[in-house]
Design a protein around this motif. Structure first.
Motif, PDB file in Angstrom:
ATOM      1  N   ALA A 144      44.078  40.438  38.780  1.00  0.00           N
ATOM      2  CA  ALA A 144      43.080  39.806  39.646  1.00  0.00           C
ATOM      3  C   ALA A 144      41.910  39.286  38.821  1.00  0.00           C
ATOM      4  O   ALA A 144      41.395  38.191  39.079  1.00  0.00           O
ATOM      5  N   THR A 145      41.506  40.042  37.816  1.00  0.00           N
ATOM      6  CA  THR A 145      40.405  39.615  36.964  1.00  0.00           C
ATOM      7  C   THR A 145      40.783  38.380  36.157  1.00  0.00           C
ATOM      8  O   THR A 145      39.960  37.495  35.945  1.00  0.00           O
ATOM      9  N   GLU A 146      42.038  38.295  35.716  1.00  0.00           N
ATOM     10  CA  GLU A 146      42.498  37.113  34.991  1.00  0.00           C
ATOM     11  C   GLU A 146      42.355  35.861  35.853  1.00  0.00           C
ATOM     12  O   GLU A 146      41.976  34.804  35.366  1.00  0.00           O
ATOM     13  N   ILE A 147      42.660  35.985  37.137  1.00  0.00           N
ATOM     14  CA  ILE A 147      42.625  34.833  38.042  1.00  0.00           C
ATOM     15  C   ILE A 147      41.210  34.556  38.528  1.00  0.00           C
ATOM     16  O   ILE A 147      40.717  33.434  38.457  1.00  0.00           O
ATOM     17  N   LEU A 148      40.547  35.572  39.037  1.00  0.00           N
ATOM     18  CA  LEU A 148      39.240  35.381  39.670  1.00  0.00           C
ATOM     19  C   LEU A 148      38.078  35.399  38.686  1.00  0.00           C
ATOM     20  O   LEU A 148      36.979  34.967  39.036  1.00  0.00           O
ATOM     21  N   GLY A 149      38.303  35.856  37.471  1.00  0.00           N
ATOM     22  CA  GLY A 149      37.225  35.987  36.505  1.00  0.00           C
ATOM     23  C   GLY A 149      36.864  34.705  35.783  1.00  0.00           C
ATOM     24  O   GLY A 149      35.888  34.669  35.042  1.00  0.00           O
ATOM     25  N   GLU A 150      37.622  33.635  35.986  1.00  0.00           N
ATOM     26  CA  GLU A 150      37.314  32.382  35.317  1.00  0.00           C
ATOM     27  C   GLU A 150      36.055  31.759  35.902  1.00  0.00           C
ATOM     28  O   GLU A 150      35.744  31.931  37.081  1.00  0.00           O
TER      29      GLU A 150
END
Length: 77
Positions: A12-18
């Motif tokens: 989730a962090t990979e996707i939403l952290g951008e």
């Protein structure tokens, strides 16, 4: 940023952290469905970057991109 883990929080962090992603999600939650509406709400974000992020979120299944019947363009949900 990639963490290389099969942990749901890491994915989730990979996707939403951008950069800009959370602000795009905010615009969708606040009711923006058209590209121009989102662009106005995001201020200095370039149209190219917004388009890339929307396509990426759509590919992940987090945003639904629908062609507007009888019109040019798409709506995002």
């Amino acid at each position: 940023m990639e963490y290389g883990q099969f942990c749901p929080i890491a994915k989730a962090t990979e996707i939403l952290g951008e950069k800009w992603t959370i602000l795009i999600i905010r615009e969708l939650i606040m009711g923006s469905t058209r590209f121009n509406e989102m662009q106005r709400g995001l201020g200095i974000m370039t149209p190219t970057w917004l388009s890339k992020r929307l396509d990426s979120l759509s590919a992940y299944g987090l945003v639904l991109k629908k062609k507007i019947p009888g019109q040019k363009g798409f709506e995002y949900f």
